[in-house]
Design a protein around this motif. Sequence first.
Motif, PDB file in Angstrom:
ATOM      1  N   ARG B  48     -32.092  -9.839  27.809  1.00  0.00           N
ATOM      2  CA  ARG B  48     -31.323 -11.075  28.031  1.00  0.00           C
ATOM      3  C   ARG B  48     -29.866 -10.902  27.586  1.00  0.00           C
ATOM      4  N   THR B  52     -26.859 -11.514  30.289  1.00  0.00           N
ATOM      5  CA  THR B  52     -25.879 -12.600  30.134  1.00  0.00           C
ATOM      6  C   THR B  52     -24.454 -12.076  29.958  1.00  0.00           C
ATOM      7  N   SER B  75     -33.091 -14.814  34.799  1.00  0.00           N
ATOM      8  CA  SER B  75     -33.056 -16.201  35.262  1.00  0.00           C
ATOM      9  C   SER B  75     -33.050 -16.195  36.794  1.00  0.00           C
TER      10      SER B  75
END
Lengths: 333, 367
Positions: B48, B52, B75
């Motif tokens: 993650r 990001t 996501s």
Amino acid sequence: MNACLELDLNEMPYPPPDSVVEAARKTLKDLNRYTEPDALQELAELLARYSGVQREQIVVGPGSDLLLREVVMCFGAGKKVVMVSPSFLSTVRVARRFAGKLVSIRLSLPDFRLGRQALLEELEEPSLVVIDNPNNPTGRIILDWELVDDILYHPQTLLIVDEAYFEFSGMSFAGLVADHANLALARTLDKAFGLAGARVGYLIAGSAFLEAFSMLFTFLPQASLQAALEALRQPGYMWKNVQLVMEERERLRQELQILGAVAYPSNTNFLLLKSRIPGIAGELRERDVLVLDLSNQLGPGYIRVAVGTPEENDAFVRAYRSVAQRHDEGIDS
Amino acid sequence: MSAKKKVGLIVNPIAGMGGSVGLKGTDGQMRHKAVELGATPVTPERARQFLTRIRNSDRIELLVAPGRMGEQCASGSPEVVGEAGEITTAEDTKRIAREMVSRGVEVLVFVGGDGTARDIQDAVGLQVPVIAVPAGVKIFSAVFAVNPGAAARLVESFLEGAGYDEQEVLDIDEEAFRQNRLASRLYGYLLTPRASGVLQRGKECSPSDAAAAQSKEALASWVAHNLAGNVLYLLGPGTTVKVVADAVGVPKTLLGVDAVTDGRLVGSDLGEKGILQLMDSYVETRIVVTPIGGNGFLFGRGNRQFTPQVLRRVGRKRIIVVATSDKLLLLDALRVDTGDFELDQALSGYMEVIVGGNETIKMEVRG
């Protein structure tokens, strides 16, 4: 035997003018005599005028490295000494030997930046700070006015700046000495003036340093003294050579970059190179080219090379190209 | 606007789990032991962090491995490639990597350690460039980015059309590693996008000549004689710290974390839990650590027992870094990659490294 191309000691490649050589030669018949004190006084006056400072702030000695050594021994013995790393090895060795504690601030890659806060936070206790500006061997200016101001603000700190290459950098803190007792500068006629063989150095020292040197009376060799006096009477010759060296430095830097070497920007009469060839200094030595091997200070492939005459620089580029070609062929095969 | 680039993502869900519990890896059956000891997965968070930090995500089409191997970390609704069961294996990694290449993936991102790098090397070799997000216990190969943020910058380099370099994949013998020996050999090469300062260098052994040994002994002797009383000292892995332990007169696990107080060994080969329990008994704890030769990592490589929780409790000012000046000269900076971005930032800045009895070098720590 072939003559070596000596680019390992950062010497000025051009000899001094005839008048300087003649001034030194004339002293030979008086070798049975000590130097005249008046001549030493005159040298201090000329150095003060050249530097734009008061005569009383000048301390003359046989080479700036020896004056730096004196400073470290007088003010750093058993105490905290703060330096940068890498730095002028001769001074580092003295500090390592005599300091109570030696703290070196490592210049940060990729551009050898000096961490200001890392330095300033060391000054909470009495310290002698020794910094070469421009730095040797990176060639980079690492001090600025604000940082020097911040260092000098610490009353228990003494700062000595090695300005051996200031004629090439155009940057000096001489104007601050009168107002700051805790500042001194070490300079030399070895480099820009091309008098490495004469070994004439001087300090521009604030009052906190001067007291320790008040008892120091140095006899310079007659020939060195007269050569220095004559050179200082005609600084235009030196400035012309400095200009030539700086132009050659930029040409050399471009040519070496074309050959794949990382040639760092320099404010001195030498270049710091990072070569992809780990044993480059030894390979050049086999071709009778001497450079300073920095593998034990900065890591494999780092060398320092003095800027020579155009012919010497061409010879250096040829030797470097030859080593690089052989290296690349070795990798390909 | 140019077509999006296909980027594949494979996460090794068990990589790095052995670190905090002192297992030095999760190859073979060690994953079960790690779970028994209370280890939790670390790769989802690392994946993650990587995702990001990609600034040009609108220019990529993400393909992910199923479930915990990638899908759960991303996501949106990325295309899922391949299948895998609840218990994932090296074979899953290899099979899915090959399938991603056959689906036209132009750069393959994997999250794991040296073992995962070897699996990827087996599967795709030099067919496509890869980006290696560090998340294992053993992360000694030069193919890895220094942290997830740096891995994200490699995606940007890839999108900008940077060239590629071959980087080494090392084969660390995990069984030997567990038995206190670091045995490595070159396993192969992977291609990575070219970018300055984002890849770690491979581990290099400490200098082992007589001068280096003398230098280590001098600094170790100084450290040993200056240890304060009634303080818990946690001694990190490495030969330099072992020489400190020798000077104190206590045994040392070469690749583990041991604890010493007042000249006595009070803990050996500790994991996070053991460290925290010991710390409860002392008013003050200090860590003695040496950077990894070649890449300069202080924390986050080979010593994940020093978890963010341990490091926060100890505090930056009570970290004692020791190294020979020979080791330091080959480093451009010291590095930390604890898995906790804020902690990495707090540890950044200059840190003093003891290199001799009366000599220290202050070096920049980069997080």
